[in-house]
Enzyme design. Structure first.
Site, PDB file in Angstrom:
ATOM      1  N   LYS A  11     -44.957  35.625 -56.688  1.00 59.52           N
ATOM      2  CA  LYS A  11     -43.794  34.900 -56.917  1.00 59.52           C
ATOM      3  C   LYS A  11     -43.019  35.133 -58.165  1.00 59.52           C
ATOM      4  O   LYS A  11     -43.416  35.956 -59.153  1.00 59.52           O
ATOM      5  CB  LYS A  11     -44.473  33.438 -57.011  1.00 59.52           C
ATOM      6  CG  LYS A  11     -45.037  32.971 -55.685  1.00 59.52           C
ATOM      7  CD  LYS A  11     -45.712  31.410 -56.037  1.00 59.52           C
ATOM      8  CE  LYS A  11     -46.292  30.883 -54.522  1.00 59.52           C
ATOM      9  NZ  LYS A  11     -46.998  29.807 -54.719  1.00 59.52           N
ATOM     10  N   TYR A  51     -40.427  26.950 -47.054  1.00 55.33           N
ATOM     11  CA  TYR A  51     -41.242  25.978 -47.305  1.00 55.33           C
ATOM     12  C   TYR A  51     -41.054  24.793 -46.693  1.00 55.33           C
ATOM     13  O   TYR A  51     -41.795  23.543 -47.026  1.00 55.33           O
ATOM     14  CB  TYR A  51     -41.391  25.757 -48.629  1.00 55.33           C
ATOM     15  CG  TYR A  51     -42.184  27.054 -49.524  1.00 55.33           C
ATOM     16  CD1 TYR A  51     -43.675  26.977 -49.462  1.00 55.33           C
ATOM     17  CD2 TYR A  51     -41.512  27.931 -50.317  1.00 55.33           C
ATOM     18  CE1 TYR A  51     -44.274  28.184 -49.866  1.00 55.33           C
ATOM     19  CE2 TYR A  51     -42.144  28.917 -50.856  1.00 55.33           C
ATOM     20  CZ  TYR A  51     -43.579  28.990 -50.800  1.00 55.33           C
ATOM     21  OH  TYR A  51     -44.328  30.138 -51.248  1.00 55.33           O
ATOM     22  N   ASN A 114     -48.398  29.696 -59.612  1.00 54.66           N
ATOM     23  CA  ASN A 114     -49.653  30.389 -59.564  1.00 54.66           C
ATOM     24  C   ASN A 114     -49.450  31.858 -58.961  1.00 54.66           C
ATOM     25  O   ASN A 114     -50.566  32.328 -58.268  1.00 54.66           O
ATOM     26  CB  ASN A 114     -50.555  29.567 -58.447  1.00 54.66           C
ATOM     27  CG  ASN A 114     -49.911  29.319 -57.116  1.00 54.66           C
ATOM     28  OD1 ASN A 114     -48.982  30.233 -56.641  1.00 54.66           O
ATOM     29  ND2 ASN A 114     -50.447  28.626 -56.266  1.00 54.66           N
ATOM     30  N   HIS A 117     -48.432  33.716 -52.934  1.00 55.17           N
ATOM     31  CA  HIS A 117     -48.506  32.882 -51.662  1.00 55.17           C
ATOM     32  C   HIS A 117     -49.248  33.780 -50.585  1.00 55.17           C
ATOM     33  O   HIS A 117     -48.891  35.020 -50.653  1.00 55.17           O
ATOM     34  CB  HIS A 117     -47.226  32.546 -51.105  1.00 55.17           C
ATOM     35  CG  HIS A 117     -47.113  32.083 -49.852  1.00 55.17           C
ATOM     36  ND1 HIS A 117     -47.343  30.730 -49.590  1.00 55.17           N
ATOM     37  CD2 HIS A 117     -46.923  32.643 -48.652  1.00 55.17           C
ATOM     38  CE1 HIS A 117     -47.296  30.498 -48.208  1.00 55.17           C
ATOM     39  NE2 HIS A 117     -47.048  31.808 -47.733  1.00 55.17           N
ATOM     40  N   GLU A 128     -44.335  33.814 -40.800  1.00 56.66           N
ATOM     41  CA  GLU A 128     -43.945  34.078 -42.141  1.00 56.66           C
ATOM     42  C   GLU A 128     -43.469  35.710 -42.121  1.00 56.66           C
ATOM     43  O   GLU A 128     -42.242  35.928 -42.954  1.00 56.66           O
ATOM     44  CB  GLU A 128     -45.000  33.826 -43.124  1.00 56.66           C
ATOM     45  CG  GLU A 128     -45.181  32.396 -43.364  1.00 56.66           C
ATOM     46  CD  GLU A 128     -46.359  31.985 -44.460  1.00 56.66           C
ATOM     47  OE1 GLU A 128     -46.429  30.900 -44.566  1.00 56.66           O
ATOM     48  OE2 GLU A 128     -47.165  32.742 -44.547  1.00 56.66           O
TER      49      GLU A 128
END
Length: 140
Positions: A11, A51, A114, A117, A128
Site C-alpha cells: 500500500k 474496494y 497498514n 492487503h 482481485e
C-alpha cells in the site's frame, strides 16, 4: 497443502517509505514467490471499484483516498497454501494486534495505513488477480 496463488498489494504508506523490498523479503522468506508484479498509481475511481465490497462502510471514502494517494505495488504470490501463508505473514489488520515479526507489526502506521492487503479466500484472490493482471502477466 496445494500450490495456490493469492493477490497482494503493498500500500501507499509502504511504497512512500521504500519498503517494497523489505516486505517482499518477508513473503519470500515464508516460501511465497512473486509471479506477477507492477507498480501503479490508482485513481480514486479505480480504488473505489476494487474496494466496492466496502462501499457501505464508514471508512470507504477514506480508504479510496488513501489508496490513490501514492503508488501501490500489485502482485500475485504463489506457494503452498499461499492465501493462509500470506495472511499469516501480513499479521492482524490492527498493527497493535499483529504478532511480532509480521509485516503489519513491523511496518504499519495505523489500522488504516497498514502497509499491505491480501486476499482472504480463493474466490476473492481470483477476482482481485483478474482486476490487475491478464493471464499473460502471470509468469510463475
Amino acid at each position: 497443502m496445494a500450490l495456490e496463488r493469492t493477490f497482494s498489494i503493498i500500500k501507499p504508506d509502504a511504497t512512500r517509505r521504500n519498503l517494497t523490498g523489505a516486505i517482499n523479503k518477508k513473503f519470500e522468506d515464508a516460501g511465497l514467490r512473486v509471479v506477477a508484479q507492477k507498480r501503479i498509481q490508482l485513481s480514486k475511481a479505480q480504488a473505489g471499484e476494487f474496494y466496492k465490497v466496502h462501499a457501505e462502510r464508514p471508512f470507504y471514502d477514506e480508504l479510496c483516498e488513501f489508496m490513490a494517494s501514492a503508488p501501490i505495488v500489485a502482485q500475485v504470490l504463489e506457494g503452498e497454501g499461499a492465501i493462509a501463508k500470506n495472511r499469516e505473514v501480513m499479521g492482524a489488520t490492527n498493527p497493535s494486534d499483529a504478532a511480532a515479526g509480521t509485516i503489519r507489526a513491523e511496518f504499519a502506521e495505523s489500522v488504516g495505513e497498514n502497509s499491505v492487503h491480501g486476499s482472504d479466500a480463493p474466490e476473492t484472490a481470483a477476482v482481485e488477480i483478474a482486476y490487475f493482471f491478464s493471464g499473460l502477466e502471470l509468469v510463475g
